[in-house]
Design an enzyme around this catalytic site. Structure first.
Site, PDB file in Angstrom:
ATOM      1  N   ASP A 137       0.812  -1.214   0.000  1.00 35.07           N
ATOM      2  CA  ASP A 137       0.000   0.000   0.000  1.00 35.07           C
ATOM      3  C   ASP A 137       0.844   1.262   0.000  1.00 35.07           C
ATOM      4  O   ASP A 137       0.311   2.361  -0.099  1.00 35.07           O
ATOM      5  CB  ASP A 137      -0.958  -0.003   1.193  1.00 35.07           C
ATOM      6  CG  ASP A 137      -2.340  -0.503   0.793  1.00 35.07           C
ATOM      7  OD1 ASP A 137      -2.579  -0.645  -0.417  1.00 35.07           O
ATOM      8  OD2 ASP A 137      -3.167  -0.751   1.681  1.00 35.07           O
ATOM      9  N   LYS A 278      -6.503  -1.756   4.748  1.00 41.12           N
ATOM     10  CA  LYS A 278      -6.160  -3.145   4.455  1.00 41.12           C
ATOM     11  C   LYS A 278      -7.292  -3.877   3.728  1.00 41.12           C
ATOM     12  O   LYS A 278      -7.035  -4.713   2.858  1.00 41.12           O
ATOM     13  CB  LYS A 278      -5.835  -3.874   5.764  1.00 41.12           C
ATOM     14  CG  LYS A 278      -5.377  -5.282   5.540  1.00 41.12           C
ATOM     15  CD  LYS A 278      -5.114  -5.980   6.845  1.00 41.12           C
ATOM     16  CE  LYS A 278      -5.060  -7.466   6.600  1.00 41.12           C
ATOM     17  NZ  LYS A 278      -5.096  -8.220   7.860  1.00 41.12           N
ATOM     18  N   ASP A 442     -11.448  -7.228   9.616  1.00 43.93           N
ATOM     19  CA  ASP A 442     -11.419  -8.682   9.748  1.00 43.93           C
ATOM     20  C   ASP A 442     -12.604  -9.210  10.552  1.00 43.93           C
ATOM     21  O   ASP A 442     -13.338 -10.085  10.097  1.00 43.93           O
ATOM     22  CB  ASP A 442     -10.089  -9.127  10.378  1.00 43.93           C
ATOM     23  CG  ASP A 442      -9.639  -8.217  11.513  1.00 43.93           C
ATOM     24  OD1 ASP A 442     -10.395  -7.296  11.885  1.00 43.93           O
ATOM     25  OD2 ASP A 442      -8.542  -8.422  12.041  1.00 43.93           O
TER      26      ASP A 442
HETATM   27  O1  LIG Z   1      -3.733   0.855   4.746  1.00 43.11           O
HETATM   28  C1  LIG Z   1      -3.277  -0.197   5.184  1.00 43.11           C
HETATM   29  C2  LIG Z   1      -3.054  -0.412   6.565  1.00 43.11           C
HETATM   30  C3  LIG Z   1      -2.526  -1.616   6.986  1.00 43.11           C
HETATM   31  N1  LIG Z   1      -2.209  -2.597   6.090  1.00 43.11           N
HETATM   32  C4  LIG Z   1      -1.627  -3.880   6.559  1.00 43.11           C
HETATM   33  O2  LIG Z   1      -2.431  -4.472   7.531  1.00 43.11           O
HETATM   34  C5  LIG Z   1      -1.653  -5.298   8.360  1.00 43.11           C
HETATM   35  C6  LIG Z   1      -2.019  -5.116   9.815  1.00 43.11           C
HETATM   36  O3  LIG Z   1      -1.640  -3.858  10.260  1.00 43.11           O
HETATM   37  P1  LIG Z   1      -0.924  -3.600  11.674  1.00 43.11           P
HETATM   38  O4  LIG Z   1      -0.610  -2.159  11.754  1.00 43.11           O
HETATM   39  O5  LIG Z   1       0.161  -4.570  11.884  1.00 43.11           O
HETATM   40  O6  LIG Z   1      -2.118  -3.854  12.646  1.00 43.11           O
HETATM   41  P2  LIG Z   1      -2.291  -4.854  13.869  1.00 43.11           P
HETATM   42  O7  LIG Z   1      -2.918  -4.090  14.943  1.00 43.11           O
HETATM   43  O8  LIG Z   1      -1.102  -5.621  14.199  1.00 43.11           O
HETATM   44  O9  LIG Z   1      -3.339  -5.787  13.132  1.00 43.11           O
HETATM   45  C7  LIG Z   1      -4.359  -6.587  13.666  1.00 43.11           C
HETATM   46  O10 LIG Z   1      -5.604  -5.938  13.568  1.00 43.11           O
HETATM   47  C8  LIG Z   1      -5.975  -5.512  12.264  1.00 43.11           C
HETATM   48  C9  LIG Z   1      -7.352  -4.927  12.348  1.00 43.11           C
HETATM   49  O11 LIG Z   1      -7.365  -3.789  13.133  1.00 43.11           O
HETATM   50  C10 LIG Z   1      -5.959  -6.669  11.295  1.00 43.11           C
HETATM   51  O12 LIG Z   1      -6.127  -6.161  10.005  1.00 43.11           O
HETATM   52  C11 LIG Z   1      -4.638  -7.370  11.359  1.00 43.11           C
HETATM   53  O13 LIG Z   1      -4.596  -8.464  10.513  1.00 43.11           O
HETATM   54  C12 LIG Z   1      -4.373  -7.806  12.786  1.00 43.11           C
HETATM   55  O14 LIG Z   1      -3.123  -8.455  12.866  1.00 43.11           O
HETATM   56  C13 LIG Z   1      -0.201  -4.968   8.079  1.00 43.11           C
HETATM   57  O15 LIG Z   1       0.397  -6.015   7.382  1.00 43.11           O
HETATM   58  C14 LIG Z   1      -0.293  -3.706   7.246  1.00 43.11           C
HETATM   59  O16 LIG Z   1       0.741  -3.612   6.326  1.00 43.11           O
HETATM   60  C15 LIG Z   1      -2.447  -2.406   4.745  1.00 43.11           C
HETATM   61  O17 LIG Z   1      -2.149  -3.268   3.927  1.00 43.11           O
HETATM   62  N2  LIG Z   1      -2.972  -1.217   4.321  1.00 43.11           N
END
Ligand SMILES: O=c1ccn([C@@H]2O[C@H](COP(=O)(O)OP(=O)(O)O[C@H]3O[C@H](CO)[C@@H](O)[C@H](O)[C@H]3O)[C@@H](O)[C@H]2O)c(=O)[nH]1
Ligand SMILES: [Mn+2]
Length: 730
Positions: A137, A278, A442
């Site tokens: 992204d 995401k 999710d």
């Molecule tokens: O605009 C975006 C924002 C995030 N991501 C991806 O989404 C994933 C999760 O993001 P992260 O910042 O690591 O969030 P976490 O809080 O660790 O994520 C948890 O919570 C999220 C929901 O809030 C879920 O999407 C994730 O899968 C889950 O692991 C990462 O691989 C990011 O690269 C994108 O692809 N695009």
């Protein structure tokens, strides 16, 4: 037709010994009801409002406790039989598409991302049935460069992993421990593959440092030319590159075996089109992959969640392919585990009890939630298909007809599917793919799948399937929990709420189970009330709890002790330490009095149209001294944040209350004056002080950069004094 004579591919076991738990829970329930009765029949003369608040808080705590029983009442454990899967399906295994999402090359360094990619490329699975997609992204050419490097390195890494049955298959994780017990032959191979890895790492790090891709690479791959028209990460054309074309019989590793497909995708971004974070990325991946490999099974991982178990695909397939019970399984969720936890889990990041207990409970009620990573989906379900009884799925039907296209032609044709305009006037983001408009895309997506009649499976194997990066500072953890609790509350209030959408569609226990998470945020009110008001009344000298000599003190004592003993037992049973549990209690308080409050306020503002919730990406790397302190389990307060001011104010306030109380007692010449009536209030205030000890030390004693900024300390002392003086007006 399904052949019923087959031995099953998986079994489901109910947990034993739950009768004892049920008796205990019943006694707790009696205790809670007695507390309610006490409160209802003991209206205090002073301040009707205070009484109403105490009653409301206790009603809330009791109600919430009842909800949490859904996680404990009916737990199940899954066991599968991969040998039977191989016997019956080895030649007919379905295609699997793996989606890895990344969004920012600084917060999510390309080296980490490609380690995840390499770990899934090396799955123990036929390469012609496996395709890996990286969604970027950020549209970063550095990430693309790293992936290109990884595609070369994979040719050596995959055969090495398979030859020596390496676990885990993330190179970084494999090299991390100094393994000196290898056989000579493996040691030799290890040395050479490590050399290649380090060469790759050096080149990528150098490119990151210089902010420039080396000329040789630019010349080597036509893909970089797509950045010619790139203006910013928010405004660029779709970039789609098939780095390894699995259809190409010439794509081989160093030992002549076929390679899995590897694709880079940066969907189109335009400032006038909202990209939906995401969820938007995932939906673009679903469409693009449907034209390239179209695997009927989709695995989704975050870019920091490398595969720790090369057999996870086979594990998951046992649930989908079981002839008897596999038809209604929409997704198989693995727990979120982390590789960077410390022994006593300072920030509660391990989610131990959730992983070891609560999700097994959800599984007993129809299936766990989808939590965004480490989850295998059926493609058709994710795209909105309803479950109908008796329909059998042909796992072989999926392969995309080959049109004799070259990779470049295929890219050109498929690119459209990742454009901004594509979703206009379609059901994408609504009834198709992941749902839009919620910070926890999710959970809301998983819930709607379950509401369409599907089940899900929670699989928590001995050898962890996936390992990610847990937050290493207090701030990160609180911000992450704000996003989660805010998203969950939005679901609760939306038309997709587990309550009104789920009623009649999913098991009632599952509705309750969802509500535990959906109502995380509203917990803030009762918790804040309980950590402020009794202390104020302590200063004032008014009792809010029964006297020690009265019968009514018993339910309070029983429920408090019972609840904490149970949570300690669960924590220890899940593999934690006593100190870890204590740290978890602190995080319980901190999350409830900051993240959840902010989430509740933001949700309310959103309801009246004042704010918009985003997706703050969690940092996956930190400074050297920050990670040093994390390893020493010293809490990190070194940031000016409104959440810290709030936490600190509450901590100071309770400290002052306790101190003033002690002075009062000394002046009165002994404890007798308060003994009888105020014990519970003193204990509550004292516990709050005790649990805040790391905060006081960060505010008053620590010298390192993780200490509380003095501006925050000062502000919070002022707020605390103001609160203390309140009692004079009551
Ligand atoms: O605009 C975006 C924002 C995030 N991501 C991806 O989404 C994933 C999760 O993001 P992260 O910042 O690591 O969030 P976490 O809080 O660790 O994520 C948890 O919570 C999220 C929901 O809030 C879920 O999407 C994730 O899968 C889950 O692991 C990462 O691989 C990011 O690269 C994108 O692809 N695009
Ligand atoms: Mn994450």
């Amino acid at each position: 037709m399904a052949n019923t004579s087959h031995a099953p591919l998986f079994e489901t076991k109910k947990v034993k010994g739950s009768l004892i738990y049920k008796l205990f829970a019943a006694s707790m329930f009696v205790g809670i009801v007695l507390i309610w009765i006490y409160r209802a029949t003991h209206v205090t003369e002073h301040g009707r409002f205070v009484w109403i608040g105490m009653f409301a808080a206790e009603l809330w705590f009791g109600f919430y406790w009842i909800l949490t029983q859904a996680h404990r009442w009916n737990r199940v454990y899954r066991q599968n039989f991969k040998d039977r899967l191989s016997q019956r399906y080895e030649n007919d295994l379905p295609g699997v598409d793996v989606f890895v999402c990344t969004a920012d090359p600084t917060i999510e360094p390309p080296m980490m991302v490609i380690n995840t990619v390499l770990s899934v490329l090396a799955y123990d699975y036929p390469p012609d049935k496996l395709a890996v997609y990286l969604s970027d992204d950020a549209g970063s050419d550095l990430t693309f460069y790293a992936l290109l490097e990884a595609s070369h390195f994979a040719k050596h890494w995959i055969p090495y992993c398979k030859r020596f049955a390496v676990e885990p298959r993330s190179p970084e994780a494999h090299f991390r421990p100094v393994s000196d017990e290898l056989e000579a032959i493996q040691a030799q191979h290890l040395a050479s593959v490590k050399r290649l890895y380090q060469g790759m790492e050096d080149r990528i790090e150098l490119a990151a440092k210089l902010g420039k891709i080396p000329k040789s690479a630019l010349l080597e791959h036509r893909g970089f030319s797509k950045w010619d028209s790139f203006s910013s990460r928010r405004d660029h054309d779709t970039i789609l590159q098939i780095l390894i074309d699995g259809r190409d019989v010439e794509a081989k590793d160093s030992e002549g075996c076929r390679l899995p497909t590897l694709v880079y995708l940066a969907r189109e971004k335009r400032s006038q089109h909202f990209h939906n974070f995401k969820a938007g990325a995932m939906n673009a991946l679903i469409r693009v992959s449907s034209e390239i490999s179209n695997g009927p099974i989709i695995l989704n991982v975050d870019c920091d969640m490398y595969s720790n178990n090369s057999e996870s695909i086979r594990d998951a397939l046992c649930f989908f392919l079981d002839e008897e019970k596999g038809h209604d399984v929409a997704f198989v969720q693995f727990p979120q585990n982390f590789h960077n936890l410390t022994k006593n889990d300072l920030y509660g990041g391990s989610m131990r009890v959730i992983n070891q207990i609560e999700f097994h409970g959800l599984d007993g009620c129809g299936g766990p939630m989808y939590i965004g990573t480490g989850c295998f989906h059926r493609r058709d379900t994710l795209c909105g298909r309803k479950f109908t009884k008796g329909s059998l799925f042909d796992w072989k039907q999926s392969t995309v007809p080959r049109k004799g296209e070259t990779a470049a032609e295929l890219e050109e044709r498929v690119k459209e599917l990742a454009s901004c305009k594509f979703e206009k006037n379609t059901q994408w983001g609504k009834e198709m793919g992941l749902k839009y408009g919620c910070p926890v895309e999710d959970v809301i997506t998983g819930l709607s799948i379950q509401c369409r009649g599907w089940k899900s499976v929670y699989f928590n194997p001995e050898r962890k399937g996936f390992l990610g990066v847990a937050g290493t500072t207090l701030d990160q953890t609180l911000v992450q929990h704000k996003r989660w609790s805010e998203g969950d509350l939005q679901i609760f209030l939306s038309k997709h709420s587990p309550v009104w959408k789920g009623l009649g569609r999913i098991n009632f226990g599952l509705i309750m189970g969802y509500c535990v998470y959906c109502l995380w945020s509203p917990n803030c009110f009762a918790t804040l009330y309980y950590s402020i008001i009794p202390s104020v009344y302590l200063l004032k000298g008014d009792p809010l709890f029964p006297q020690v000599s009265s019968f009514w003190v018993l339910p309070f004592v029983y429920v408090i002790i019972g609840e904490h003993a149970c949570s300690l037992a669960e924590y220890l049973w899940s593999g934690g330490t006593v100190l870890g549990w204590w740290n978890g209690q602190r995080m319980w308080l901190y999350k409830r009095t900051s993240s959840y409050l902010f989430a509740a306020v933001d949700t309310l503002l959103k309801l009246v149209g004042y704010s918009d919730s985003g997706f703050v990406i969690s940092a996956k790397v930190s400074d050297k001294d920050v990670s040093q302190r994390y390893k020493q389990e010293k809490m990190e307060f070194g940031a000016v944040s409104p959440m810290f001011t709030l936490l600190s104010s509450l901590a100071m306030f309770n400290l002052f209350c306790l101190a003033l109380m002690v002075m009062k007692v000394i002046r009165a010449g002994g404890l007798q004056s308060v003994n009888e009536t105020m014990v519970l209030q003193i204990l509550l205030c004292g516990t709050l002080v005790l649990i805040n000890l790391p905060l006081y030390s960060a505010a008053f004693f620590r010298k390192d950069k993780g200490r509380m900024p003095s501006s925050v300390t000062l502000k919070s002392i002022l707020v605390a004094l103001l609160l203390c003086s309140c009692y004079a007006f009551l």
